[in-house]
Design an enzyme around this catalytic site. Structure first.
Site, PDB file in Angstrom:
ATOM      1  N   GLU A 164       0.703   6.744  -6.633  1.00 37.04           N
ATOM      2  CA  GLU A 164      -0.417   7.697  -6.694  1.00 37.04           C
ATOM      3  C   GLU A 164       0.102   9.135  -6.728  1.00 37.04           C
ATOM      4  OE1 GLU A 164      -3.382   9.039  -3.249  1.00 37.04           O
ATOM      5  OE2 GLU A 164      -3.722   6.960  -3.883  1.00 37.04           O
ATOM      6  N   LYS A 177       0.838  -1.211   0.000  1.00 36.50           N
ATOM      7  CA  LYS A 177       0.000   0.000   0.000  1.00 36.50           C
ATOM      8  C   LYS A 177       0.870   1.257   0.000  1.00 36.50           C
ATOM      9  CE  LYS A 177      -3.860   2.415   0.490  1.00 36.50           C
ATOM     10  NZ  LYS A 177      -3.530   3.690   1.120  1.00 36.50           N
TER      11      LYS A 177
END
Length: 327
Positions: free
Chosen positions: A196, A189
């Site tokens: 991102e 993550k």
């Protein structure tokens, strides 16, 4: 299944709501009484404190911590260690540093408490869309909790299978994946969030170039007054740069074409920095991700002393005068 949730903010509260929609029983705790009462009205069982919450659970107990990374999560898990028993499960679904997961798992294992780290992506849209989950930790705990993860995940939906994966047995297509030992879920993550940053920065810079094409100092024959709301909508349809991030950008521009509601002060929640640290440790070049993180740092500053130093040097060696800031 029964699950306790600590932290009823935007994501924690909606995770509980999605679980209850799926038929699971939830016990909830938050320091804000209003948050507890709101979930209780939706069908959850509210607890007055951590001890009360644990008392309301059946063994093996499963407690999901959905709090900001850092001291508050650390203290909460330490308290749970004193309240839970062998065979119980602690889940950290926030954005903790994966190295903290490794340490916590080792500490809790001494008491027989199983630890799971869940990198959770989906944000405020997760209630309806579902959550993409990257899950590390005790494999028996993962197997026990799989009905929870299956309910929270988006499911296969209408996304076609990737060619070549037809014979593979994996939960990845459902939107959740067991990634390995403690820390691996948050590690995946973390890199997800680093990527991102880079994607967001690329969109931001590209749109800024498009917007800048209309500035007064651009030659008239190459000066374009471009409709960014229409362009982002166009790119959503058949373009190779289409993505959910672009969908969200198009929504923002449709509502506020000049983004006047935003100052441009961009925070970072830590994962970008940790991704760069991991890249350094692994000797992996991460030029785009590092540049995107630096852009966020720069967004929080006006003209810095470094900027002034550069201007001073340019003036001294070449007599270059500073130009007024272009609006």
């Amino acid at each position: 299944m029964q699950l306790a949730m600590i932290g009823l903010g935007r994501m924690g509260g909606n995770i509980v709501r999605r679980l209850m929609r799926g038929g699971h029983d939830c016990v909830v705790f938050d320091t804000q009484q209003e948050s507890r009462q709101a979930l209780a009205k939706d069908g959850a069982v509210a607890a007055s404190d951590l001890a009360d919450m644990v008392a309301k659970l059946k063994a093996p107990r499963a407690v999901w911590v959905m709090l900001p990374a850092g001291e508050i999560t650390e203290k909460t898990i330490q308290q749970l260690e004193g309240l839970l028993s062998s065979g119980d499960i602690v889940i950290d679904g926030g954005n903790s540093n994966y190295q903290d997961d490794v340490r916590r798992a080792q500490q809790l294992k001494k008491k027989g408490i199983r630890y799971i780290d869940v990198g959770t992506s989906g944000g405020v849209w997760g209630l309806e869309r579902g959550y993409c989950m990257m899950i590390g930790g005790d494999d028996t705990a993962f197997q026990h909790l799989e009905p929870i993860f299956k309910t929270l995940a988006p499911g296969i939906g209408d996304i076609p299978l990737t060619p070549g994966r037809e014979d593979r047995k994996s939960t990845a297509e459902d939107g959740y994946l067991y990634t390995g030992p403690a820390g691996s879920g948050h590690f995946v993550k973390m890199v997800h969030n680093g990527i991102e940053y880079g994607l967001m920065q690329a969109y931001a810079e590209g749109l800024d170039i498009l917007k800048g094409a209309g500035q007064s100092f651009i030659p008239q024959e190459r000066r374009y007054d471009l409709n960014l709301a229409d362009i982002t909508e166009l790119w959503r349809r058949g373009s190779v740069v289409s993505s959910w991030l672009l969908d969200l950008t198009a929504i923002s521009l449709a509502k506020d074409p000049n983004l006047d509601a935003f100052s441009g002060h961009v925070e970072d929640s830590g994962e970008g920095r940790w991704t760069i640290n991991a890249a350094i440790e692994e000797a992996v070049p991460a030029n785009v991700l590092f540049a995107a993180l630096n852009a966020r740092f720069r967004s929080r500053q006006d003209a810095t002393f470094a900027d002034k130093t550069l201007s001073a040097m340019r003036f001294q060696f070449g007599g270059h005068q500073e130009k007024p800031t272009q609006k």
